[in-house]
Write an enzyme that holds these catalytic residues in place. Structure first.
Site, PDB file in Angstrom:
ATOM      1  N   GLU A  29      -4.139  -9.718   2.775  1.00 46.71           N
ATOM      2  CA  GLU A  29      -4.893  -9.484   4.007  1.00 46.71           C
ATOM      3  C   GLU A  29      -6.119 -10.357   4.189  1.00 46.71           C
ATOM      4  O   GLU A  29      -6.410 -10.806   5.317  1.00 46.71           O
ATOM      5  CB  GLU A  29      -5.299  -7.999   4.101  1.00 46.71           C
ATOM      6  CG  GLU A  29      -4.177  -7.067   4.505  1.00 46.71           C
ATOM      7  CD  GLU A  29      -3.397  -6.526   3.334  1.00 46.71           C
ATOM      8  OE1 GLU A  29      -2.720  -5.503   3.498  1.00 46.71           O
ATOM      9  OE2 GLU A  29      -3.449  -7.140   2.241  1.00 46.71           O
ATOM     10  N   GLU A  55       0.836  -1.207   0.000  1.00 45.30           N
ATOM     11  CA  GLU A  55       0.000   0.000   0.000  1.00 45.30           C
ATOM     12  C   GLU A  55       0.868   1.253   0.000  1.00 45.30           C
ATOM     13  O   GLU A  55       0.530   2.245  -0.644  1.00 45.30           O
ATOM     14  CB  GLU A  55      -0.937  -0.025   1.205  1.00 45.30           C
ATOM     15  CG  GLU A  55      -2.027  -1.074   1.070  1.00 45.30           C
ATOM     16  CD  GLU A  55      -2.807  -1.303   2.352  1.00 45.30           C
ATOM     17  OE1 GLU A  55      -4.020  -1.534   2.264  1.00 45.30           O
ATOM     18  OE2 GLU A  55      -2.197  -1.254   3.443  1.00 45.30           O
TER      19      GLU A  55
END
Length: 274
Positions: A138, A117
């Site tokens: 995730e 990210e």
């Protein structure tokens, strides 16, 4: 002990190296340091920022799952924190992307989760060739990419590819990341290549770089007509700048037959080292 080490070249290229052994996980202390660094990088003396990892084969492997688990197990603290838990991370990444200068991720190894990210908030991503993994695992951990991953990957590769990537918790090798458009280049030495690009971009007229970056990002997040108004404003600023006049004068001073060669260089010959 600082987790980020920085060095700056004479041309204003800053290399920020993250070091958190043994796995180079991102963590709260690392993000707090990065927030302060981003603020310092707003200085006009900084022309380009490069982020890289300080461990062999690891950019930022991912955010510390140990830290996330500790948060998740304290339900009362989670209720009190609410969306503030991720809002601060989002704000940090927004500030990074909003820097009025190029930001390059030299992804010199594993780059997943929060580290991926972070790379998605950089303007240019250079992935190291080799046995490395890039992606968003995730959902496999029972959570989701909550540090802007679900939104930025969608804007980068489109809805169909993004939903499959996120739902399958995909992590990919550098060559697949390149094919998907997740990185701009792959290189044997990601940091060396990032420095090469950074030194080139450091010679470009800074206001033009800042305005071009603003026009692309702000325009992308709206509809076409609104984007064109953003472009109008940014173009006017460059046209009214001394940098713009100097660069265009250098170009028109060149003979016609040499102008293509001038444009092939990062900047005109009279602009080098400004």
């Amino acid at each position: 002990m600082s987790m980020w080490k920085t060095e700056k070249s004479k041309s204003g290229v800053v290399v920020a190296t993250y070091h958190n052994p043994p796995m180079n996980y991102f963590c709260a202390d690392g993000t707090r340091e990065l927030v302060l660094l981003i603020d310092a990088w707003k200085s006009p003396d900084v022309r380009v920022v490069i982020l890289t990892g300080g461990m062999q084969g690891k950019f930022i492997t991912h955010y510390s799952v140990e830290e996330l688990l500790e948060y998740a197990q304290n339900r009362e603290a989670m209720r009190q924190a609410g969306i503030g838990l991720t809002a601060g991370y989002h704000h940090m990444l927004d500030d990074l992307r909003s820097l009025a200068k190029p930001v390059i991720a030299a992804m010199n190894g594993d780059t997943m989760g929060g580290g991926f990210e972070l790379s998605l908030s950089c303007d240019i991503r250079i992935g190291a060739k080799g046995d490395h993994r890039f992606g968003l695992p995730e959902v496999k951990l029972g959570i989701l990419p909550g540090g802007s991953g679900t939104q930025k990957i969608t804007r980068l590769v489109g809805l169909a590819k993004a939903i499959e990537f996120v739902l399958r918790s995909k992590v990919v090798r550098p060559e697949e990341a390149l094919a998907l458009g997740l990185v701009h280049e792959t290189a044997d030495d990601a940091l060396a290549r990032a420095k090469e690009i950074g030194e080139e971009m450091a010679t470009l007229p800074p206001l033009a770089v800042a305005m071009a970056k603003r026009a692309v990002y702000d325009g992308h997040d709206t509809h076409l007509q609104a984007g064109l108004r953003i472009e109008d404003s940014a173009f006017l600023e460059t046209m009214m700048s001394d940098d713009g006049v100097a660069a265009m004068k250098a170009y028109v001073a060149e003979p016609y037959e040499k102008r293509r060669a001038w444009l092939e260089k990062p900047t005109g010959p009279k602009y080098q080292g400004r």
